[in-house]
Design a protein around this motif. Structure first.
Motif, PDB file in Angstrom:
ATOM      1  N   VAL A 125      47.171  38.774 148.886  1.00  0.00           N
ATOM      2  CA  VAL A 125      46.531  40.161 147.691  1.00  0.00           C
ATOM      3  C   VAL A 125      46.098  41.400 148.678  1.00  0.00           C
ATOM      4  O   VAL A 125      45.741  42.287 148.987  1.00  0.00           O
ATOM      5  N   GLY A 126      44.447  40.795 148.104  1.00  0.00           N
ATOM      6  CA  GLY A 126      43.215  41.250 148.598  1.00  0.00           C
ATOM      7  C   GLY A 126      43.285  41.645 150.139  1.00  0.00           C
ATOM      8  O   GLY A 126      43.200  43.261 150.298  1.00  0.00           O
ATOM      9  N   ASP A 143      38.246  36.672 155.712  1.00  0.00           N
ATOM     10  CA  ASP A 143      37.984  37.165 156.795  1.00  0.00           C
ATOM     11  C   ASP A 143      39.143  37.693 157.494  1.00  0.00           C
ATOM     12  O   ASP A 143      39.316  39.018 158.643  1.00  0.00           O
ATOM     13  N   ARG A 180      42.814  24.434 141.094  1.00  0.00           N
ATOM     14  CA  ARG A 180      43.177  25.636 139.906  1.00  0.00           C
ATOM     15  C   ARG A 180      43.452  24.981 138.907  1.00  0.00           C
ATOM     16  O   ARG A 180      44.093  25.313 138.100  1.00  0.00           O
ATOM     17  N   ASP A 201      48.571  32.881 138.902  1.00  0.00           N
ATOM     18  CA  ASP A 201      47.672  33.706 137.539  1.00  0.00           C
ATOM     19  C   ASP A 201      48.234  33.044 136.137  1.00  0.00           C
ATOM     20  O   ASP A 201      47.811  33.182 135.175  1.00  0.00           O
ATOM     21  N   ARG A 218      37.016  31.319 148.873  1.00  0.00           N
ATOM     22  CA  ARG A 218      37.693  33.006 149.056  1.00  0.00           C
ATOM     23  C   ARG A 218      36.968  33.352 150.100  1.00  0.00           C
ATOM     24  O   ARG A 218      36.699  34.481 149.623  1.00  0.00           O
ATOM     25  N   PRO A 219      37.790  33.313 151.420  1.00  0.00           N
ATOM     26  CA  PRO A 219      37.534  33.565 152.422  1.00  0.00           C
ATOM     27  C   PRO A 219      38.103  35.252 152.283  1.00  0.00           C
ATOM     28  O   PRO A 219      38.530  35.658 152.050  1.00  0.00           O
ATOM     29  N   VAL A 234      49.365  35.262 154.269  1.00  0.00           N
ATOM     30  CA  VAL A 234      49.545  36.263 153.107  1.00  0.00           C
ATOM     31  C   VAL A 234      48.851  36.587 151.994  1.00  0.00           C
ATOM     32  O   VAL A 234      48.245  35.736 150.933  1.00  0.00           O
ATOM     33  N   ARG A 279      36.044  39.443 142.098  1.00  0.00           N
ATOM     34  CA  ARG A 279      36.576  40.120 143.146  1.00  0.00           C
ATOM     35  C   ARG A 279      36.952  41.243 143.679  1.00  0.00           C
ATOM     36  O   ARG A 279      36.520  40.953 144.917  1.00  0.00           O
ATOM     37  N   ALA A 280      37.848  42.036 143.317  1.00  0.00           N
ATOM     38  CA  ALA A 280      37.919  43.177 143.200  1.00  0.00           C
ATOM     39  C   ALA A 280      36.859  44.069 143.905  1.00  0.00           C
ATOM     40  O   ALA A 280      37.815  45.404 144.525  1.00  0.00           O
ATOM     41  N   HIS A 329      50.954  44.973 142.018  1.00  0.00           N
ATOM     42  CA  HIS A 329      50.323  46.231 141.970  1.00  0.00           C
ATOM     43  C   HIS A 329      49.633  46.336 144.454  1.00  0.00           C
ATOM     44  O   HIS A 329      49.034  46.991 143.883  1.00  0.00           O
TER      45      HIS A 329
HETATM   46  C1  EPZ Z   1      44.586  38.477 143.957  1.00  0.00           C
HETATM   47  O1  EPZ Z   1      43.549  37.661 144.408  1.00  0.00           O
HETATM   48  C2  EPZ Z   1      44.605  37.901 142.188  1.00  0.00           C
HETATM   49  N1  EPZ Z   1      43.219  39.215 142.304  1.00  0.00           N
HETATM   50  C3  EPZ Z   1      43.750  36.304 141.534  1.00  0.00           C
HETATM   51  O2  EPZ Z   1      44.010  36.889 140.763  1.00  0.00           O
HETATM   52  C4  EPZ Z   1      45.338  36.025 142.569  1.00  0.00           C
HETATM   53  O3  EPZ Z   1      44.992  34.879 142.239  1.00  0.00           O
HETATM   54  C5  EPZ Z   1      45.306  36.296 143.603  1.00  0.00           C
HETATM   55  O4  EPZ Z   1      45.389  37.539 144.402  1.00  0.00           O
HETATM   56  C6  EPZ Z   1      46.569  35.306 144.579  1.00  0.00           C
HETATM   57  O5  EPZ Z   1      48.346  36.222 143.588  1.00  0.00           O
HETATM   58  C7  EPZ Z   1      43.169  40.071 142.474  1.00  0.00           C
HETATM   59  O6  EPZ Z   1      43.895  40.837 142.376  1.00  0.00           O
HETATM   60  C8  EPZ Z   1      41.403  40.926 141.829  1.00  0.00           C
HETATM   61  P1  EPZ Z   1      44.474  36.076 148.171  1.00  0.00           P
HETATM   62  P2  EPZ Z   1      43.227  37.491 146.406  1.00  0.00           P
HETATM   63  O7  EPZ Z   1      43.848  36.780 148.875  1.00  0.00           O
HETATM   64  O8  EPZ Z   1      42.892  39.294 146.619  1.00  0.00           O
HETATM   65  C9  EPZ Z   1      43.705  32.656 150.993  1.00  0.00           C
HETATM   66  C10 EPZ Z   1      43.259  36.637 138.741  1.00  0.00           C
HETATM   67  O9  EPZ Z   1      43.088  35.499 137.662  1.00  0.00           O
HETATM   68  N2  EPZ Z   1      42.515  33.844 151.770  1.00  0.00           N
HETATM   69  O10 EPZ Z   1      45.889  37.081 148.177  1.00  0.00           O
HETATM   70  O11 EPZ Z   1      41.069  37.211 145.650  1.00  0.00           O
HETATM   71  C11 EPZ Z   1      42.486  32.668 149.848  1.00  0.00           C
HETATM   72  O12 EPZ Z   1      41.547  31.508 150.446  1.00  0.00           O
HETATM   73  C12 EPZ Z   1      42.974  36.287 139.681  1.00  0.00           C
HETATM   74  O13 EPZ Z   1      43.671  37.692 138.415  1.00  0.00           O
HETATM   75  C13 EPZ Z   1      42.325  33.920 152.750  1.00  0.00           C
HETATM   76  O14 EPZ Z   1      42.124  32.618 153.769  1.00  0.00           O
HETATM   77  O15 EPZ Z   1      43.854  36.399 146.645  1.00  0.00           O
HETATM   78  C14 EPZ Z   1      44.089  32.401 148.974  1.00  0.00           C
HETATM   79  O16 EPZ Z   1      43.681  30.749 149.771  1.00  0.00           O
HETATM   80  C15 EPZ Z   1      42.702  34.992 140.291  1.00  0.00           C
HETATM   81  N3  EPZ Z   1      41.845  35.129 154.149  1.00  0.00           N
HETATM   82  C16 EPZ Z   1      45.259  32.796 149.675  1.00  0.00           C
HETATM   83  O17 EPZ Z   1      44.231  33.308 151.088  1.00  0.00           O
HETATM   84  C17 EPZ Z   1      41.178  36.114 153.593  1.00  0.00           C
HETATM   85  O18 EPZ Z   1      40.908  36.636 153.890  1.00  0.00           O
HETATM   86  C18 EPZ Z   1      45.826  33.868 149.068  1.00  0.00           C
HETATM   87  O19 EPZ Z   1      44.213  34.502 148.739  1.00  0.00           O
HETATM   88  C19 EPZ Z   1      42.454  36.026 152.231  1.00  0.00           C
HETATM   89  C20 EPZ Z   1      42.756  34.979 151.160  1.00  0.00           C
END
Ligand code: EPZ
Length: 420
Positions: free
Chosen positions: A164-165, A125, A332, A306, A122-123, A162, A93-94, A191
Motif C-alpha cells: 500500500v505504502g 525498500d 499481528r 486490519d 516494516r521495511p 504488493v 507510518r504515513a 484508499h
Molecule cells: C498500510 O501499511 C496500512 N497503513 C496498514 O494499516 C495496513 O495494515 C497495511 O497497509 C496493509 O494493508 C497505512 O495505510 C498508513 P504495506 P503499509 O506497505 O503501507 C512489506 C492500520 O492499522 N513491505 O502494504 O506500511 C511489509 O513489511 C495500519 O491502520 C516491504 O517488504 O503496508 C508488509 O509485510 C497498520 N517493503 C507488506 O509489505 C516495502 O517497501 C505490506 O506492507 C513496503 C512493504
C-alpha cells in the motif's frame, strides 16, 4: 493516562455512521504538497494521526485551517521547507508519504524514518526502489531518509511486493515527473483509489488505480481549487460489522461502501449472521454464537489484515475451532495474549493462530498492543461478563474518531476515564 471502562453484555442495536478513512486521509494530507494552490478536503476523520499530519504540513510552510470538525482547507502555495520535523514523522507510518510528495514538488525531501504500529519489520525498500527508478538519490542514515533529484523522469517500476505504502508513495513522486510512469504489481486498496481520485481532481493524470497497473502521466502543475471528500473507512465499517456479530446485535452501518466489505461479508455469512446491503448502508444482525471460520489475510480484495484482531474476537467465542493465517505482518497476534486474559483459548504460532472457541469471555484489565488490537479489545469487553479496563489508548485515538461515543449510542456501556 486515559483508560476505557467497559461493562459487557448489551447486544449493540441501532445506527452508527462511519467516518472518512484514516488510511486515505493520512495520504491525502501529504499529497496536498504537490498542489500549488488551495484545496478543501471534507469527511476528514478528526483523529490524532490526521492532526499530526497537519502539523507537519504547517511546519513545511502550508496554511492549514479546520473549517469545521471534519473539513480542512489547505493552502500549499508557499511550501518552503523540504525537511519534515523528524520527531513528528517518526510517530506514525504515513509520514513516509511526505518523502514522495516533497520529492515530487521540490525534488528534495528529508523525513524521519516512519514509526507506527509495531507489527514486525516494516521495511521501505520498495518505496526507495521507486524513487531511485524515477531518478532520485536516496540515503537512509541516522534515523532519517533523504531523497534528492535534479530531475524526476517517468519510468517503468515493478514492485516486488504488493505494498500500500510503496504504491501511494511512488504515485506521489511521479505525478509532476517528466513523462509517464508505469507502476506494476500495485496494491488495490480503496484508499489507493482515493489518493488517485484526489490527485486527479486537483489536476493530475493517473489511470488504473484499483488495478495491478497504475499509469501516471506527468503534469506540469496541480492547481487545486477543488473540494474532495475522503472515502468512508472500510476498516471502521468492518469493526462495527464484527461488533454486531460478536454481541449478537442488530446494527445499521451508515456512510460506507458495501462493495468494499464483500470479503468480510462472506465470512460473516459463513459465521451464521445476516448481512444486507442498501446503497451506502449495511445491516448486520446476529442471533446466535458465531460458527467457526478460517481466515487468511491478504492484500485487497482479500481479507484485510486490519480486521484480523476484530474477527479474532468473534472466533474466540465461536462454536468450534478456527485458524487465522496472517498473510501481511510478521507479528499481528499480540492481542491474543490480552484476549486470553479474558478467558479466550488462543494459541499464537507466529504467523498463524488457533482459536478454540469458548462460550464466554470475562472482563479483565487489558492493554491495547496496537490500533486494531485496541478496537478488538473493546469488542471483547462488550461481549464479556463483568468489567474490562482497556489502557494504552494512544493507539486507539490515532485511528478511530469518537469511538466510545459511537459505541455508547448503540447501547454499549463504555466510559473513558482520565487519570494523571
Ligand atoms: C498500510 O501499511 C496500512 N497503513 C496498514 O494499516 C495496513 O495494515 C497495511 O497497509 C496493509 O494493508 C497505512 O495505510 C498508513 P504495506 P503499509 O506497505 O503501507 C512489506 C492500520 O492499522 N513491505 O502494504 O506500511 C511489509 O513489511 C495500519 O491502520 C516491504 O517488504 O503496508 C508488509 O509485510 C497498520 N517493503 C507488506 O509489505 C516495502 O517497501 C505490506 O506492507 C513496503 C512493504
Amino acid at each position: 493516562m486515559d483508560k476505557l471502562v467497559i461493562n459487557g453484555g448489551n447486544p449493540l442495536k441501532g445506527e452508527v455512521t462511519i467516518s472518512g478513512a484514516k488510511n486515505a486521509a493520512v495520504a491525502l494530507i501529504p499529497a496536498t504538497v504537490l498542489i500549488d494552490g488551495i484545496c478543501t478536503i471534507t469527511n476528514v476523520p478528526n483523529i490524532s494521526d490526521v492532526k499530526i499530519s497537519c502539523k507537519i504540513l504547517e511546519e513545511i510552510g502550508a496554511k492549514v485551517e479546520w473549517i469545521s470538525k471534519n473539513e480542512l482547507k489547505i493552502d500549499t502555495r508557499n511550501i518552503t521547507n523540504t525537511t519534515a520535523p523528524l520527531d513528528m514523522t517518526s510517530k506514525f507510518r504515513a509520514s513516509s508519504y511526505f518523502i514522495g510528495s516533497l520529492l515530487g514538488r521540490c525534488k528534495k525531501a528529508v523525513v524521519g524514518l516512519p514509526g507506527g504500529c509495531n507489527l514486525g519489520a516494516r521495511p521501505i525498500d520498495q518505496h526507495i526502489k521507486g524513487f531511485e527508478s524515477l531518478g532520485a538519490k536516496v540515503e537512509v542514515s541516522q534515523g532519517r531518509i533523504s531523497a534528492e533529484a535534479t530531475k524526476l523522469e517517468g519510468t517503468h517500476i515493478y514492485l516486488d511486493i504488493v505494498s500500500v505504502g510503496a504504491t501511494i508513495n511512488v504515485m506521489l513522486a511521479s505525478v509532476l515527473a517528466d513523462g509517464s510512469t508505469i507502476i506494476e504489481n500495485c496494491a488495490k486498496e480503496p484508499h489507493i483509489v482515493d489518493v488517485a481520485n484526489f490527485l486527479n481532481t486537483m489536476g493530475a493524470d493517473i489511470r488504473g488505480a484499483g488495478t495491478d497497473v497504475i499509469k501516471v502521466k506527468g503534469v506540469k502543475k496541480l492547481t487545486g481549487n477543488s473540494t474532495y471528500s475522503v472515502v468512508p473507512d472500510q476498516i471502521e465499517a468492518g469493526t462495527f460489522m464484527l461488533a454486531a456479530v460478536a454481541t449478537k446485535g442488530d446494527l445499521i452501518i451508515k456512510n460506507c461502501i458495501p462493495e468494499h466489505m464483500d470479503c468480510l461479508t462472506a465470512k460473516i455469512l459463513e459465521m451464521g449472521a445476516k448481512v444486507e446491503y442498501n446503497d451506502d448502508t449495511i445491516h448486520v444482525s446476529a442471533s446466535q454464537r458465531p460458527h467457526k471460520a478460517n481466515i487468511k489475510t491478504q492484500p485487497y480484495p482479500g481479507f484485510p489484515t486490519d480486521l484480523q484482531p476484530q474477527i479474532g474476537v468473534c472466533l474466540s467465542i465461536a462454536n468450534g475451532t478456527s485458524i487465522i493465517k496472517e498473510g501481511i505482518w510478521e507479528s499481528r497476534f499480540q492481542y491474543t495474549a490480552e484476549l486470553n486474559k479474558m478467558g479466550a483459548k488462543i494459541t499464537d504460532q507466529g504467523k498463524s493462530a488457533i482459536f478454540e472457541g469458548v462460550e464466554k469471555l470475562y472482563g479483565a484489565p487489558v492493554e491495547a498492543t496496537d490500533l486494531r488490537a485496541a478496537a478488538a479489545l473493546i469488542i471483547a469487553g462488550l461481549v464479556a461478563d463483568g468489567e474490562t479496563t482497556l489502557t494504552n489508548l494512544a493507539h486507539l485515538d490515532r485511528g478511530y474518531e469518537n469511538i466510545e461515543e459511537k459505541f455508547r449510542k448503540i447501547g454499549a456501556n463504555i466510559q473513558r476515564i482520565s487519570e494523571e
